[in-house]
Design a protein around this motif. Structure first.
Motif, short mmCIF file in Angstrom:
data_model
loop_
_atom_site.label_atom_id
_atom_site.label_comp_id
_atom_site.label_asym_id
_atom_site.label_seq_id
_atom_site.Cartn_x
_atom_site.Cartn_y
_atom_site.Cartn_z
N LEU A 34 41.55 70.83 0.57
CA LEU A 34 41.24 69.45 0.91
C LEU A 34 40.69 69.30 2.33
N ASP A 35 41.25 70.07 3.26
CA ASP A 35 40.79 69.89 4.65
C ASP A 35 39.40 70.48 4.88
N ARG A 36 38.87 71.23 3.90
CA ARG A 36 37.52 71.77 4.05
C ARG A 36 36.47 70.90 3.35
N ALA A 37 36.92 69.92 2.59
CA ALA A 37 35.98 69.09 1.82
C ALA A 37 35.29 68.07 2.72
N ASP A 38 34.02 67.78 2.39
CA ASP A 38 33.32 66.71 3.11
C ASP A 38 33.83 65.34 2.65
N ARG A 39 34.10 65.28 1.33
CA ARG A 39 34.60 64.01 0.81
C ARG A 39 35.63 64.31 -0.27
N ILE A 40 36.51 63.39 -0.44
CA ILE A 40 37.52 63.52 -1.50
C ILE A 40 37.50 62.24 -2.33
N LEU A 41 37.18 62.39 -3.62
CA LEU A 41 37.18 61.24 -4.53
C LEU A 41 38.44 61.34 -5.39
#
Lengths: 231, 390
Positions: free
Chosen positions: A210-217
């Motif tokens: 999660l901390d590497r994602a640009d966005r979280i939907l």
């Protein structure tokens, strides 16, 4: 569709079943994936994550709403058009789905060979390079039966990436991997996003990502209930 | 092999790799295809042999037209024909010669190993109606109770047959008379008898006192060189007032006999069904193998579908597998089929053996039916839904 958007969905709804058994799985989804981004799709089981992946991956026909993918409208697209578009995508499944009769190298070559006219030598060279990226240079001629679960998943990742896809759709790609391997894969997807503009939509419950994602939907009951890290 | 197939198909030979991945199953599949090939080869061999054996006696004679009784479907079947019709036929200006032909089976009691000769009673003064090998020996038949024996007959040893010469004749009892074989010719065992024998018409009438010299089994006619046999045959049908007689060209008579043996006699039908069963067994085996193979790889195929491979690709894999099974299964089938036919030929003295045309026909049939089975098997691919992979 914005020129920077690889995927742009508007009012996307989807149903399964017929008659009394007809059930709506997605409700009026709006979604855009910028080129080179890594987006994580989260949500509980049955929330519609897989349906979104299959619709964006041209594996199901769009029933309602519009989906622009790589400049093509998917609503009303023919089976041949969807098949041709799929050749420009990369799929990573939760289960590796490697062909048991093919070596690691041959499985990865299948990711290149789908495009007609690719010379054999070029396909082999690309496959060797892709397997090198996932740390399997010394396992080129191994059959899946002789690879560990993590190694098989890395071969599947190499197969998805070898054709330099514009969009990678991944379903729990790190579920079978240890911490280091998972980090390697996610870092690689991030790097491909930065270097080649490869866009990734990734379904996961793995908090390490999660901390590497640009966005979280976040999806719940077929609706996007939250967007973190972007629009 | 992989490189060769990759070169042929222009892609990874997935069919070959799939088949050889499970070698036990692959060998079993090849054995099944080979078995079906052997079945077809043996049945076809017997059918061919029946054809060869049916036509063989026609090769002993040289005639243009044959007059037979209405029920004479085969050379050794049917009623008699009045000799007067031969004389009537001479009224046609193109008919130059005629000969009555007597046919019957003559048993030879060999002490627990009886053999039966299809025996031709002919006029020794008419060598022109006989094939050269026999015509050269026909003068011997002018002596009463002399015979020319089939040296390839079943039940007659090769050494025994080779010893038969005018200087060292072989005498034997039959029909309460003693016949003396002074020479031999190459005939061969058939389905209606163990071999053939030539005797004079007079000797024939002595063996069968109830038969009359005025009623041979067939009348053979020769026409003037250059005459139109079909036209003469047609004229004879108008000239000879008995409408029940079969007046045919000699070549047509042979072909009608062949058709009768293959299409109307139970043996011909049985062998025909044997070929059909062999083909069906092969179809089922290849279909089962390919169908099971498709079912085993549905998930992989669904993955390939998701990656963008189209239906032609999958059809190509299954056809590739079908071709491999068909071609590699054919080779042992050919070897075993040849061995079995050769062995059967030696044991039965029937003209059994592998022919190039038979091998080519079965090979083409194997490939075509294998591909057909493969095409049916691809219907199971519809169950490979890539959307189920997520």
């Amino acid at each position: 569709m914005g020129s920077n958007m690889i995927v742009e969905a508007r009012g996307l709804s989807h149903w399964f079943g017929d008659g009394e058994a007809r059930k709506q799985a997605l409700f009026d989804i709006d979604l855009a994936l910028p080129r080179g981004s890594l987006t994580v799709l989260m949500g509980p089981s049955g929330s519609g994550k897989t349906t979104v992946l299959t619709l964006l991956g041209c594996l199901r026909g769009v029933q309602n709403g519009t989906v622009g993918l790589l400049g093509h409208e998917l609503h009303g697209a023919s089976e041949a058009e969807l098949t041709a578009l799929r050749q420009r995508l990369g799929f990573i499944f939760q289960s590796h789905n490697l062909h048991e009769s093919l070596t690691a190298m041959q499985n990865v070559i299948m990711g290149v060979q789908v495009r007609p006219g690719v010379p054999d030598e070029l396909a082999r060279s690309a496959a060797t390079q892709a397997l090198g990226l996932v740390g399997l240079s010394d396992r080129l001629d191994y059959l899946p039966a002789n690879l560990s679960g993590g190694q098989k998943q890395r071969v599947a990742v190499a197969r998805a990436l070898v054709g330099n896809p514009a969009l990678v759709l991944a379903d729990e790609p790190t579920a079978a991997l240890d911490k280091d391997s998972a980090a390697t894969i996610i870092d690689m997807l991030k790097r491909l996003g930065a270097e080649r503009g490869t866009t990734t939509l990734l379904v996961t419950h793995d908090n390490r990502i999660l901390d590497r994602a640009d966005r979280i939907l976040t999806l719940e009951d077929g609706r996007i209930v939250s967007i973190a890290g972007g629009t | 092999m992989s490189r060769l197939l990759q070169w042929i198909f222009g892609r990874l030979p997935i069919g070959w790799l799939q088949l050889t991945h499970k070698r036990g199953r692959f060998l079993a599949a090849l054995s099944g295809v080979a078995f079906a090939n052997v079945l077809v080869f043996v049945q076809l061999g017997i059918m061919n042999s029946m054809g060869t054996a049916t036509l063989r006696p026609y090769e002993f004679f040289s005639a243009d037209i044959m007059i037979s009784a209405s029920d004479a479907n085969a050379l050794a079947e049917g009623g008699n024909v009045a000799r007067q019709w031969m004389l009537q036929a001479f009224a046609d200006p193109d008919v130059t010669a005629g000969m009555g032909l007597f046919v019957s089976n003559v048993p030879w009691d060999r002490g627990g190993k009886d053999i039966s000769f299809t025996t031709f009673g002919i006029d020794p003064a008419e060598p022109g109606f006989l094939a050269p090998e026999i015509a050269g020996k026909i003068a011997l038949l002018q002596v009463q109770d002399v015979a020319i024996l089939d040296r390839l007959a079943r039940g007659l040893t090769r050494d025994e047959a080779a010893a038969i010469r005018p200087q060292t004749p072989l005498s034997f009892e039959t029909q309460n008379r003693t016949l003396t074989a002074l020479d031999t010719f190459a005939g061969g065992g058939g389905f209606g008898g163990d071999g053939f024998m030539f005797i004079s018409d007079q000797t024939f009438l002595s063996l069968f006192p109830s038969r009359s010299s005025g009623a041979p089994d067939h009348i053979l006619l020769r026409v003037r060189p250059g005459a139109d046999v079909a036209a003469v045959t047609s004229r004879l049908r108008g000239l000879i007032s008995d409408p029940t007689l079969r007046i045919r060209s000699y070549a047509d008579a042979a072909q009608e006999d062949l058709r009768y043996q293959q299409m109307q006699r139970p043996t011909g039908l049985i062998f025909g069904f044997g070929v059909l069963i062999g083909v069906l067994v092969g179809l089922v085996i290849v279909y089962q193998v390919l169908s099971a193979d498709v079912a085993d790889h549905l998930r992989e195929y669904a993955t390939f579908k998701a990656m963008g491979y189209g239906s032609r690709f999958f059809l190509g894999i299954v056809v590739e597998e079908a071709l491999i099974l068909g071609i590699l299964g054919f080779l042992p089938g050919l070897a075993v089929g040849t061995a079995i036919l050769t062995l059967m030929g030696k044991v039965t003295a029937l003209p059994l053996g592998m022919t190039a045309s038979m091998a080519i026909m079965v090979f083409v049939g194997t490939v075509v039916f294998s591909v057909l089975s493969g095409t049916f098997a691809t219907r199971r691919l519809a169950a490979a839904d890539p959307a189920d992979l997520f």
